[in-house]
Design a protein around this motif. Structure first.
Motif, short mmCIF file in Angstrom:
data_model
loop_
_atom_site.label_atom_id
_atom_site.label_comp_id
_atom_site.label_asym_id
_atom_site.label_seq_id
_atom_site.Cartn_x
_atom_site.Cartn_y
_atom_site.Cartn_z
N SER A 21 -13.04 -2.13 14.26
CA SER A 21 -13.19 -3.33 13.19
C SER A 21 -14.36 -4.32 14.74
N VAL A 22 -15.67 -4.56 13.87
CA VAL A 22 -16.17 -5.44 14.78
C VAL A 22 -15.38 -6.74 15.27
N THR A 23 -14.92 -7.34 14.30
CA THR A 23 -14.22 -8.37 14.68
C THR A 23 -12.79 -8.25 16.08
N ALA A 24 -12.25 -7.27 15.47
CA ALA A 24 -11.62 -6.73 16.63
C ALA A 24 -12.06 -6.73 18.14
N ALA A 25 -13.02 -5.65 18.01
CA ALA A 25 -13.72 -5.31 18.56
C ALA A 25 -14.14 -6.33 19.78
N ALA A 26 -14.63 -7.02 19.43
CA ALA A 26 -15.13 -8.32 19.96
C ALA A 26 -14.08 -9.75 20.56
N ALA A 27 -12.77 -8.72 19.82
CA ALA A 27 -12.50 -9.97 20.46
C ALA A 27 -11.24 -9.69 21.81
N ARG A 28 -11.47 -8.29 21.38
CA ARG A 28 -10.99 -7.49 23.22
C ARG A 28 -11.57 -7.61 23.67
N LEU A 29 -13.40 -7.70 23.60
CA LEU A 29 -14.11 -7.57 24.89
C LEU A 29 -14.01 -9.16 24.97
N HIS A 30 -13.84 -10.01 24.41
CA HIS A 30 -14.38 -11.33 24.29
C HIS A 30 -15.17 -11.99 24.17
N LEU A 31 -16.71 -11.05 23.37
CA LEU A 31 -17.94 -11.44 23.36
C LEU A 31 -17.61 -12.10 22.17
N SER A 32 -18.64 -12.43 21.12
CA SER A 32 -18.80 -12.82 19.92
C SER A 32 -19.58 -12.02 18.65
N GLN A 33 -18.91 -11.66 17.19
CA GLN A 33 -19.28 -10.83 17.08
C GLN A 33 -20.34 -9.83 16.86
N SER A 34 -21.95 -10.85 16.73
CA SER A 34 -22.90 -10.88 16.79
C SER A 34 -22.94 -10.10 17.95
N ALA A 35 -22.80 -10.69 19.07
CA ALA A 35 -22.79 -9.42 20.03
C ALA A 35 -22.64 -8.10 19.86
N VAL A 36 -21.46 -7.69 20.01
CA VAL A 36 -21.38 -6.55 19.94
C VAL A 36 -21.81 -5.79 18.11
N SER A 37 -21.87 -6.26 16.78
CA SER A 37 -23.25 -6.10 16.60
C SER A 37 -24.19 -5.50 16.85
N LYS A 38 -25.12 -6.35 17.81
CA LYS A 38 -26.52 -5.30 18.50
C LYS A 38 -25.70 -4.62 19.51
#
Length: 311
Positions: A21-38
């Motif tokens: 999940s991009v949302t869950a990964a972003a939360a764990r990485l302390h990044l925005s969903q947009s940053a993880v998608s990029k």
């Protein structure tokens, strides 16, 4: 194409594989969903593969992504060893440690080591979860730093200390044994306390620490006998309250039971079967053995708990 790989993308791929999940990964990485998608887009370019497909249930890893997972974990562990600092200053550290603990060890351990941890390393944090069925797997994959679990020294138990996987190191924090809890006016208190009396009453069972049954049950089975379990629960506080209001007998680790039963109107008797005391063990993967910050936390827990809870 791999020569252009940014090593900072590898932890992102690992977490995406875990969370799907991009949302869950972003939360764990302390990044925005947009940053993880990029970053996922860059990973797809590097590996020339979609890596994940969107479904109604989240991201589904492609065969390529699944094939990368084992080598990815090993690669990240090797990178961690390669970049490990030569010194550790607790007062300056911002490290977050991941721990799993059986329910009964929170009250037995944290009050003894946490005050020193907070004083020595005000920026360090602990991300703790109660022991789960997959805790040993997470230890073996280095997904968590430490775990405190129950193991037995009695040769009759399948949970004997000697069965701990070779890739894990451990230290015994404290030994413990089983006691039988019952309400203050329980009729068993007026009888001769022996195995027959114990088994004549229905039981209240609490499953914790990945254990579905106790050493007591293993020994009883060898004798062709068993307890009559009326209720299985996963919460000790609720079990203690029910024990107080019924004729059910609750078997519990003595150190935890004696610490919390003061809040309940309960009495205790020893186990009717002679058992070798078990142990609470601090466990970690050998990968972390020479990590200075990890070693600092291990030694802090071991020294403080062992000094406060002598066997």
């Amino acid at each position: 194409m791999l020569k252009h790989l940014d090593l900072n993308l590898l932890p992102v791929l690992e977490i995406l594989l875990e969370e799907q999940s991009v949302t869950a990964a972003a939360a764990r990485l302390h990044l925005s969903q947009s940053a993880v998608s990029k970053q996922l887009t860059r990973l797809r370019e590097v590996f020339d593969d979609p890596l994940f497909e969107r479904t109604a249930y989240g991201l589904k890893p492609t065969p390529k992504a699944l094939s990368l997972a084992p080598d990815l974990r090993q690669c990240l562990q090797q990178l961690a060893q390669f970049t490990r600092p030569d010194s550790f200053e607790p007062a300056l550290s911002q490290r977050q440690f991941r721990m799993h603990l059986v329910e009964t060890t929170y009250s037995l351990t944290f009050p003894h080591f946490m005050p020193s941890l907070l004083a020595q390393a005000p920026g360090v944090s602990l991300n703790c979860q109660t022991w789960r069925l997959d805790t040993m797997d997470k230890l073996l994959r280095c997904d968590i730093d430490l775990a405190i679990g129950c193991r037995e020294w009695d040769e009759r138990s399948p949970m004997h200390v000697n069965h701990i996987p070779d890739d894990l190191n451990y230290v015994e924090l404290v030994q413990d044994y089983t006691v039988c809890l019952m309400r203050r006016d329980h009729p068993a208190l007026a009888q001769e306390w022996n195995l027959d009396t114990f088994l004549s009453y229905r039981q209240l069972q609490v499953a914790f620490g990945g254990l579905e049954h106790w050493l007591l049950d293993d020994v009883l089975q060898m004798q062709g006998r068993k307890r009559d379990i009326a209720v299985n629960m996963t919460d000790f506080q609720s079990a203690l309250a029910l024990c107080e209001q019924s004729d059910l007998i609750l078997c519990a680790p003595s150190r935890y039971a004696l610490a919390v039963m003061k809040s309940f109107d309960l009495k205790y008797l020893p186990s009717p079967i002679k058992l070798i005391p078990g142990a609470y063990l601090l466990m970690w993967h050998k990968h972390f053995e020479h990590d200075l910050s990890h070693k600092w936390l291990r030694e802090l827990i071991i020294n403080k708990v062992s000094a406060s809870l002598p066997n």
